[in-house]
Design a protein around this motif. Structure first.
Motif, PDB file in Angstrom:
ATOM      1  N   ARG A  58      16.827  23.045  36.900  1.00 12.64           N
ATOM      2  CA  ARG A  58      17.738  22.122  36.206  1.00 12.64           C
ATOM      3  C   ARG A  58      16.873  21.321  35.241  1.00 12.64           C
ATOM      4  NH1 ARG A  58      19.525  18.087  39.526  1.00 12.64           N
ATOM      5  NH2 ARG A  58      18.001  18.608  41.141  1.00 12.64           N
ATOM      6  N   CYS A  59      16.987  21.608  33.975  1.00  9.32           N
ATOM      7  CA  CYS A  59      16.070  21.031  32.998  1.00  9.32           C
ATOM      8  C   CYS A  59      16.812  20.088  32.044  1.00  9.32           C
ATOM      9  CB  CYS A  59      15.380  22.142  32.216  1.00  9.32           C
ATOM     10  SG  CYS A  59      13.971  21.567  31.252  1.00  9.32           S
ATOM     11  N   TYR A  60      16.263  18.905  31.869  1.00 10.58           N
ATOM     12  CA  TYR A  60      16.850  17.890  31.015  1.00 10.58           C
ATOM     13  C   TYR A  60      15.813  17.433  29.987  1.00 10.58           C
ATOM     14  CZ  TYR A  60      19.937  17.419  35.112  1.00 10.58           C
ATOM     15  OH  TYR A  60      20.790  17.652  36.163  1.00 10.58           O
ATOM     16  N   ALA A  61      16.266  17.123  28.784  1.00 11.66           N
ATOM     17  CA  ALA A  61      15.414  16.500  27.767  1.00 11.66           C
ATOM     18  C   ALA A  61      16.153  15.258  27.276  1.00 11.66           C
ATOM     19  CB  ALA A  61      15.136  17.459  26.618  1.00 11.66           C
ATOM     20  N   ILE A  62      15.499  14.111  27.372  1.00 14.17           N
ATOM     21  CA  ILE A  62      16.156  12.834  27.095  1.00 14.17           C
ATOM     22  C   ILE A  62      15.615  12.215  25.810  1.00 14.17           C
ATOM     23  CG2 ILE A  62      14.478  11.570  28.502  1.00 14.17           C
ATOM     24  CD1 ILE A  62      16.752   9.667  29.323  1.00 14.17           C
ATOM     25  N   ASP A  63      16.481  11.500  25.103  1.00  8.59           N
ATOM     26  CA  ASP A  63      16.053  10.682  23.966  1.00  8.59           C
ATOM     27  C   ASP A  63      15.806   9.270  24.481  1.00  8.59           C
ATOM     28  OD1 ASP A  63      16.312  12.764  22.210  1.00  8.59           O
ATOM     29  OD2 ASP A  63      18.176  12.057  21.289  1.00  8.59           O
ATOM     30  N   LEU A  64      14.569   8.804  24.393  1.00 12.01           N
ATOM     31  CA  LEU A  64      14.277   7.431  24.773  1.00 12.01           C
ATOM     32  C   LEU A  64      15.089   6.468  23.917  1.00 12.01           C
ATOM     33  CD1 LEU A  64      10.392   7.702  25.061  1.00 12.01           C
ATOM     34  CD2 LEU A  64      12.045   7.708  26.941  1.00 12.01           C
ATOM     35  N   ILE A  65      15.440   5.334  24.473  1.00  5.80           N
ATOM     36  CA  ILE A  65      16.159   4.342  23.688  1.00  5.80           C
ATOM     37  C   ILE A  65      15.306   3.974  22.475  1.00  5.80           C
ATOM     38  CG2 ILE A  65      15.277   2.343  24.999  1.00  5.80           C
ATOM     39  CD1 ILE A  65      18.151   1.137  24.594  1.00  5.80           C
ATOM     40  N   CYS A  94      16.921   9.542  36.215  1.00  2.00           N
ATOM     41  CA  CYS A  94      16.738  10.432  37.362  1.00  2.00           C
ATOM     42  C   CYS A  94      17.729  10.106  38.478  1.00  2.00           C
ATOM     43  CB  CYS A  94      15.302  10.333  37.893  1.00  2.00           C
ATOM     44  SG  CYS A  94      14.056  11.101  36.824  1.00  2.00           S
ATOM     45  N   ARG A  95      17.978   8.829  38.692  1.00  2.00           N
ATOM     46  CA  ARG A  95      18.903   8.424  39.747  1.00  2.00           C
ATOM     47  C   ARG A  95      20.354   8.735  39.392  1.00  2.00           C
ATOM     48  NH1 ARG A  95      15.948   3.436  39.282  1.00  2.00           N
ATOM     49  NH2 ARG A  95      14.311   3.257  40.868  1.00  2.00           N
ATOM     50  N   GLU A  96      20.752   8.367  38.167  1.00  3.42           N
ATOM     51  CA  GLU A  96      22.170   8.390  37.814  1.00  3.42           C
ATOM     52  C   GLU A  96      22.642   9.709  37.218  1.00  3.42           C
ATOM     53  OE1 GLU A  96      23.114   4.983  35.402  1.00  3.42           O
ATOM     54  OE2 GLU A  96      21.853   3.646  36.612  1.00  3.42           O
ATOM     55  N   VAL A  97      21.790  10.422  36.505  1.00  3.04           N
ATOM     56  CA  VAL A  97      22.200  11.668  35.847  1.00  3.04           C
ATOM     57  C   VAL A  97      21.641  12.887  36.584  1.00  3.04           C
ATOM     58  CG1 VAL A  97      22.148  13.013  33.707  1.00  3.04           C
ATOM     59  CG2 VAL A  97      22.361  10.516  33.609  1.00  3.04           C
ATOM     60  N   VAL A  98      20.348  12.898  36.775  1.00  7.71           N
ATOM     61  CA  VAL A  98      19.724  14.034  37.464  1.00  7.71           C
ATOM     62  C   VAL A  98      20.137  14.057  38.929  1.00  7.71           C
ATOM     63  CG1 VAL A  98      17.518  15.114  38.058  1.00  7.71           C
ATOM     64  CG2 VAL A  98      17.791  13.978  35.844  1.00  7.71           C
ATOM     65  N   ASP A 120       5.650   3.372  38.953  1.00  7.14           N
ATOM     66  CA  ASP A 120       6.615   2.358  39.391  1.00  7.14           C
ATOM     67  C   ASP A 120       7.622   2.891  40.393  1.00  7.14           C
ATOM     68  OD1 ASP A 120       5.392   0.560  37.704  1.00  7.14           O
ATOM     69  OD2 ASP A 120       6.876   0.745  36.105  1.00  7.14           O
ATOM     70  N   HIS A 121       7.902   4.193  40.326  1.00 11.26           N
ATOM     71  CA  HIS A 121       8.924   4.800  41.189  1.00 11.26           C
ATOM     72  C   HIS A 121       8.411   6.139  41.724  1.00 11.26           C
ATOM     73  CE1 HIS A 121      11.727   1.813  39.505  1.00 11.26           C
ATOM     74  NE2 HIS A 121      11.169   2.119  38.346  1.00 11.26           N
ATOM     75  N   PRO A 122       7.387   6.114  42.557  1.00  9.85           N
ATOM     76  CA  PRO A 122       6.766   7.363  43.029  1.00  9.85           C
ATOM     77  C   PRO A 122       7.725   8.291  43.760  1.00  9.85           C
ATOM     78  CG  PRO A 122       6.009   5.465  44.314  1.00  9.85           C
ATOM     79  CD  PRO A 122       6.736   4.931  43.134  1.00  9.85           C
ATOM     80  N   GLU A 123       8.777   7.719  44.336  1.00 13.70           N
ATOM     81  CA  GLU A 123       9.746   8.550  45.053  1.00 13.70           C
ATOM     82  C   GLU A 123      10.550   9.452  44.126  1.00 13.70           C
ATOM     83  OE1 GLU A 123      12.071   5.001  43.645  1.00 13.70           O
ATOM     84  OE2 GLU A 123      10.038   5.387  44.378  1.00 13.70           O
ATOM     85  N   LEU A 124      10.501   9.198  42.807  1.00 13.06           N
ATOM     86  CA  LEU A 124      11.276   9.990  41.846  1.00 13.06           C
ATOM     87  C   LEU A 124      10.450  11.078  41.166  1.00 13.06           C
ATOM     88  CD1 LEU A 124      13.340   7.154  40.099  1.00 13.06           C
ATOM     89  CD2 LEU A 124      14.133   8.773  41.848  1.00 13.06           C
ATOM     90  N   ALA A 125       9.144  11.078  41.387  1.00 15.89           N
ATOM     91  CA  ALA A 125       8.261  12.010  40.667  1.00 15.89           C
ATOM     92  C   ALA A 125       7.769  13.121  41.586  1.00 15.89           C
ATOM     93  CB  ALA A 125       7.079  11.255  40.073  1.00 15.89           C
ATOM     94  N   LEU A 126       8.229  14.343  41.326  1.00 19.24           N
ATOM     95  CA  LEU A 126       7.730  15.505  42.056  1.00 19.24           C
ATOM     96  C   LEU A 126       6.384  15.951  41.499  1.00 19.24           C
ATOM     97  CD1 LEU A 126      11.027  17.619  42.278  1.00 19.24           C
ATOM     98  CD2 LEU A 126      10.003  16.164  44.058  1.00 19.24           C
ATOM     99  N   GLY A 127       6.124  15.597  40.250  1.00 15.39           N
ATOM    100  CA  GLY A 127       4.880  15.947  39.597  1.00 15.39           C
ATOM    101  C   GLY A 127       4.893  15.414  38.184  1.00 15.39           C
ATOM    102  N   VAL A 128       3.708  15.278  37.589  1.00 19.63           N
ATOM    103  CA  VAL A 128       3.575  14.810  36.213  1.00 19.63           C
ATOM    104  C   VAL A 128       2.749  15.815  35.421  1.00 19.63           C
ATOM    105  CG1 VAL A 128       2.381  13.119  34.755  1.00 19.63           C
ATOM    106  CG2 VAL A 128       3.854  12.329  36.612  1.00 19.63           C
ATOM    107  N   ALA A 129       3.307  16.260  34.299  1.00 20.89           N
ATOM    108  CA  ALA A 129       2.578  17.124  33.366  1.00 20.89           C
ATOM    109  C   ALA A 129       2.499  16.396  32.031  1.00 20.89           C
ATOM    110  CB  ALA A 129       3.271  18.469  33.200  1.00 20.89           C
ATOM    111  N   ALA A 130       1.292  16.171  31.552  1.00 18.68           N
ATOM    112  CA  ALA A 130       1.078  15.436  30.308  1.00 18.68           C
ATOM    113  C   ALA A 130       0.500  16.374  29.256  1.00 18.68           C
ATOM    114  CB  ALA A 130       0.131  14.264  30.545  1.00 18.68           C
ATOM    115  N   ILE A 131       1.226  16.519  28.149  1.00 25.54           N
ATOM    116  CA  ILE A 131       0.814  17.417  27.064  1.00 25.54           C
ATOM    117  C   ILE A 131       0.291  16.579  25.900  1.00 25.54           C
ATOM    118  CG2 ILE A 131       1.556  19.248  25.496  1.00 25.54           C
ATOM    119  CD1 ILE A 131       3.861  19.839  27.441  1.00 25.54           C
ATOM    120  N   ASN A 132      -1.004  16.688  25.640  1.00 23.56           N
ATOM    121  CA  ASN A 132      -1.641  15.917  24.570  1.00 23.56           C
ATOM    122  C   ASN A 132      -1.257  14.443  24.643  1.00 23.56           C
ATOM    123  OD1 ASN A 132      -1.833  18.812  23.588  1.00 23.56           O
ATOM    124  ND2 ASN A 132      -2.998  17.761  22.000  1.00 23.56           N
ATOM    125  N   CYS A 133      -1.659  13.840  25.740  1.00 25.35           N
ATOM    126  CA  CYS A 133      -1.329  12.444  26.011  1.00 25.35           C
ATOM    127  C   CYS A 133      -1.892  11.509  24.942  1.00 25.35           C
ATOM    128  CB  CYS A 133      -1.890  12.060  27.380  1.00 25.35           C
ATOM    129  SG  CYS A 133      -1.531  10.370  27.860  1.00 25.35           S
TER     130      CYS A 133
END
Length: 296
Positions: A58-65, A94-98, A120-133
């Motif tokens: 289930r893949c989502y791409a969000i526009d930051l405010i 993640c809570r409301e939509v995902v 801030d919310h470790p319970e919501l992160a299954l993993g972090v992938a950073a591309i050219n941070c």
């Protein structure tokens, strides 16, 4: 040839704190994955990744405010364009939509956003992938290491851009297709990836009311977290992907971040620039798929 989600496909809308936030989704089953764009970009920067990842997850791409199709309110006490704000937005998404924890994947400043969320919310992160941070070289704590003329020049530029009339004029000068194309040709190593479609993706939101204010607010944002502050605090699987020819975020600095003990893996993407997920999705997508499958 990777089939991209049509950029004309109507995105979905989620209301966050009274503001409309746009996002796109592909896939209905499997682990959740959320993709977060970089500065000045939008969900469309993941159009070549969404359909591929959506075949398995289930893949989502969000526009930051402040970016893409999302609302662009004036900076205020309620909405400040900081990583803490975007981290809260992503957590609520993640809570409301995902509706579940997710693998959080970012590009450029989007990497700081996903790290902030995971801290801030470790319970919501299954993993972090950073591309050219983004390494945030103009951060207050890093500028002192720059040559005096670069440090002074950046301070003067920020002060000048603080003038609303001058700042708005500056934004109008760079928010032009020819200028955006020139900037992208610096960031991308494969010029054929800088298409008219990509220019349109970046240009359209720049015409929105409030776009200039968001741009200027972020260009003057020299505080907040650095990746080296957040990475040591992560408790989930973490991988760094880095285009070795990135002119903005040097790969040598990426390798320094990779030495932090919480980083499990560093993947050098040879010959690629700042946005490898768009420049060479045929290389990046299999890496992300394998990483998610290993940790789901």
């Amino acid at each position: 040839m990777i089939s991209a989600i049509a950029i004309t496909q109507t995105p979905k809308t989620w209301n966050w704190k009274g503001h409309n936030i746009t996002y796109q989704q592909a896939g209905e089953t499997g682990a959740a994955v959320v993709l977060v764009h970089g500065f000045g970009a939008s969900w469309g920067h993941w159009r070549k990744n969404l359909p591929v990842l959506g075949e398995s997850f289930r893949c989502y791409a969000i526009d930051l405010i402040g970016f893409g199709g999302s609302d662009k309110p004036q900076p205020s006490a309620e909405i400040k364009y900081t990583f803490e704000t975007w981290g809260e937005q992503l957590a609520d998404f993640c809570r409301e939509v995902v509706g579940s924890p997710a693998f959080l994947i970012g590009n450029s400043i989007g990497c700081i956003v996903v790290m902030q969320t995971a801290v801030d919310h470790p319970e919501l992160a299954l993993g972090v992938a950073a591309i050219n941070c983004s390494v945030r070289l103009l951060h207050d704590r890093k500028r002192v290491t720059l040559p005096w003329y670069r440090n002074y020049g950046s301070l003067v530029m920020q002060q000048v851009l603080g003038n609303r009339q001058i700042g708005s004029f500056f934004f109008k000068q760079i928010a032009k297709p020819k200028v955006v194309r020139k900037i992208l040709l610096q960031a991308y190593r494969h010029p054929e990836a800088v298409t008219d479609e990509l220019i349109d993706i970046l240009m359209k939101p720049a015409q929105d009311k409030g776009a200039a204010s968001v741009f200027l607010a972020f260009t003057r944002y020299s505080q907040g977290p650095l990746p080296e502050d957040l990475l040591p605090r992560l408790t989930c699987p973490t991988v760094l992907l880095w285009g070795t020819e990135d002119p903005w975020e040097p790969v040598a600095m990426g390798r320094e971040l990779a030495a932090i003990s919480t980083v499990d893996e560093f993947v050098a993407l040879e010959g690629l620039g700042h946005c490898p997920q768009d420049e060479a999705p045929e290389i990046v997508n299999p890496i992300l798929l394998k990483w998610i499958q290993q940790h789901q």
